[in-house]
Design an enzyme around this catalytic site. Structure first.
Site, PDB file in Angstrom:
ATOM      1  N   LYS A   1       0.611  -1.421   0.057  1.00 48.17           N
ATOM      2  CA  LYS A   1       0.080  -0.105  -0.108  1.00 48.17           C
ATOM      3  C   LYS A   1       0.925   1.103   0.033  1.00 48.17           C
ATOM      4  CE  LYS A   1      -4.112   1.587   2.412  1.00 48.17           C
ATOM      5  NZ  LYS A   1      -5.012   1.996   3.906  1.00 48.17           N
TER       6      LYS A   1
ATOM      7  N   SER B   1      -9.617   1.830   3.145  1.00 49.78           N
ATOM      8  CA  SER B   1      -9.188   2.283   2.172  1.00 49.78           C
ATOM      9  C   SER B   1      -8.025   2.214   1.433  1.00 49.78           C
ATOM     10  CB  SER B   1      -7.911   3.793   3.016  1.00 49.78           C
ATOM     11  OG  SER B   1      -7.469   2.910   4.015  1.00 49.78           O
TER      12      SER B   1
ATOM     13  N   SER C   1      -9.912  -0.565   7.486  1.00 41.69           N
ATOM     14  CA  SER C   1      -9.593  -0.073   5.337  1.00 41.69           C
ATOM     15  C   SER C   1      -9.066  -1.980   5.494  1.00 41.69           C
ATOM     16  CB  SER C   1      -8.644   0.598   5.624  1.00 41.69           C
ATOM     17  OG  SER C   1      -9.509   1.812   5.624  1.00 41.69           O
TER      18      SER C   1
HETATM   19  N1  GLN Z   1     -13.236   3.567   6.185  1.00 40.79           N
HETATM   20  C1  GLN Z   1     -12.868   4.373   7.765  1.00 40.79           C
HETATM   21  C2  GLN Z   1     -12.404   5.944   7.723  1.00 40.79           C
HETATM   22  O1  GLN Z   1     -12.755   6.090   6.471  1.00 40.79           O
HETATM   23  C3  GLN Z   1     -11.025   4.050   7.592  1.00 40.79           C
HETATM   24  C4  GLN Z   1     -10.086   4.033   7.603  1.00 40.79           C
HETATM   25  C5  GLN Z   1      -8.816   3.147   7.389  1.00 40.79           C
HETATM   26  O2  GLN Z   1      -9.455   2.489   8.240  1.00 40.79           O
HETATM   27  N2  GLN Z   1      -7.812   3.877   7.771  1.00 40.79           N
HETATM   28  O3  GLN Z   1     -11.456   6.204   8.032  1.00 40.79           O
END
Ligand code: GLN
Length: 485
Positions: free
Chosen positions: A72, A149, A173
């Site tokens: 990532k 993400s 994420s």
């Molecule tokens: N979907 C969550 C957010 O919008 C989690 C993001 C993450 O785990 N990096 O922050």
């Protein structure tokens, strides 16, 4: 040619010299170049070929020897551009590897690329990175998101290009995209894996994450990544378990709880049916299943609590992107002008919004009512979860309310219908617990998953029970054939 193969399948081919690391790297790079899901920030062609050509003799006892993987793009890679999928870091080339990248390289795995994410990991749709939308490889019509993400890592693993990928998890994420992409997605106990070189989003919640297509592969990779690293003072000194060796031994801990209100917040009949079937499967295998309850007000507070804490931490952690320490050389004669120009041009709308919310929660006059209140509520939530885990070994729930939504359906998921079902995975981050999503079924050709959460540092047990779930569903090693197109 080697598309869709697991770590152990590739390992066997490598050790018997039917294939070389260079063959695998070239194959993965070729697939990466054809990627049609917008999953790559950067293909590490030269680097991968160089590494794969110099690995020496096959190592029979090292399953990661010669195995390709992706990273990532919020993890630092030495001499390789690292953007966090944000324009503010365009052109940034770190001078060191993140601890997890270093550990995998030391284990002689071969990195082949950096993958897209929601800008700086803030998001859940895979649509907010500076390269635009990342698509779900299971969906030929390219109308469904893969989730975020960690969208790029999920898409690359789901398309079968590599057997595993590095991701990160602050709210869900890794585990949410795993559900939408038919993957096994894992976040460890907070502090189990070093975060040195991972861009911080909300450090009280952040962990590195792992995607693979079966539990065995996740256990292999997690074992290599785990353990103390002096460069991350928050990393744990606890000894690392033998996750892989113990995987197939039946789990001694056999009490699984289901939080009734969360399960009932899922309305999709197909998801519920598949979930209930797996519950029957657990019962048949002698697991004790118990329904437990949490108050509705606590569950409705999950998302706002997560949002206040994560936005506040993100605001503080990203203050170094000011056009001077990090970020492009910007216009202006004063520090304030330079910073404001860099940030105005460098950040996308969604994360600017988060920084405004985070700053608001941190303002002196608001701190008490917003930030501290959210922290107190987090404590309430964590106590409730730990209470459940006193008498139960695991918590088991549908990972997401449905299959991957279409892009135009994804904009408002904060309605009552989704507020709990779409946001409950952050429980694992609030309490710092290990948590893993596995595929349990399909609907309209799209996969969906369920999630298991265990006690802190009980990764070994969590993998064992996950392995049993994999036997119940028979859904190991699935991938989107042709999904790279
Ligand atoms: N979907 C969550 C957010 O919008 C989690 C993001 C993450 O785990 N990096 O922050």
């Amino acid at each position: 040619m080697y598309e869709g193969k697991s770590i152990l399948e590739l390992h066997e081919l490598l050790v018997s010299k039917k294939v070389t690391p260079l063959d695998l790297a070239k194959d993965a790079i070729e697939l990466a170049k054809k990627d049609n899901n917008n999953a790559f920030e950067y293909i590490m062609e030269q680097e991968a070929i160089e590494i794969a050509s110099n690995l020496g003799e096959p190592e029979a006892n090292n399953p990661l020897w010669g195995i390709p993987f992706v990273i990532k793009d919020n993890m630092s890679t030495k001499d390789v551009p690292t953007t966090g999928s944000s324009n503010i870091l365009k052109g940034y080339v770190p001078v060191f590897d993140a601890a997890v990248v270093e550990r995998l390289k030391n284990a002689k795995a071969v990195p082949i690329g950096k993958t897209t994410l929601d800008e700086l990991a803030m998001g859940g749709t895979g649509t907010s990175g500076h390269l635009g939308i990342t698509y779900n490889p299971w969906d030929e019509s390219k109308t469904r998101l893969v989730g975020g993400s960690s969208c790029g890592s999920a898409a690359v693993t789901a398309a079968g290009i590599v057997p595993f990928a590095l991701a990160s998890d602050t709210g869900d994420s890794t585990r949410k995209p795993a559900s939408l992409a038919g993957l096994v997605g894992f976040k460890p106990t907070w502090s189990r894996i070093s975060r040195y070189g991972l861009f911080p989003f909300a450090p009280s919640l952040d962990t590195v994450g792992v995607f693979a297509r079966n539990v065995e592969d996740v256990a292999i990779v997690t074992e290599v990544l785990s353990g103390r690293d002096d460069r991350d003072s928050t990393s744990s000194t606890k000894p690392v378990g033998k996750y892989f060796e113990n995987l197939k031994n039946s789990c001694e801990k056999r009490r699984i709880s289901i939080i009734k209100e969360i399960r009932d917040s899922v309305k999709d009949k197909d998801v519920l049916d598949a979930f209930n079937k797996t519950v029957e499967g657990f019962k048949k295998r002698g697991f004790e299943i118990k329904e437990v309850s949490l108050p509705n007000d606590l569950l409705l507070s999950l998302f706002p609590t997560y949002f206040v804490i994560s936005c506040a931490e993100a605001t503080s952690n990203n203050a170094n992107m000011d056009g001077i320490k990090f970020g492009p050389l910007s216009n202006g004669t004063t520090f304030e002008e330079v910073m404001s120009d860099a940030r105005t041009r460098g950040f996308g709308e969604l994360i600017k919004r988060r920084f405004v919310i985070g700053s608001f929660a941190l303002m002196k006059e608001n701190q008490h009512d917003l930030f501290l209140r959210a922290q107190k509520n987090r404590r309430r939530i964590v106590e409730a979860i730990n209470n459940i885990l006193k008498e139960n070994d695991f918590i088991y729930l549908p990972a997401a309310p449905s299959i991957a939504p279409k892009f135009n359906e994804a904009s408002d998921r904060l309605s009552d219908e989704y507020l709990i079902a779409d946001n409950h995975l952050c429980l694992g981050n609030f309490a710092g617990l290990p948590s893993i999503t596995l595929p349990i079924g399909f609907k309209d050709g799209m996969p969906f998953g369920a999630n298991l959460m265990g006690r802190a540092f009980e990764e070994k047990e969590l993998f064992q029970v996950s392995y049993e779930l994999e036997q119940i569903t028979g859904l190991a090693n699935i991938y989107a054939k042709g999904g790279n197109k």
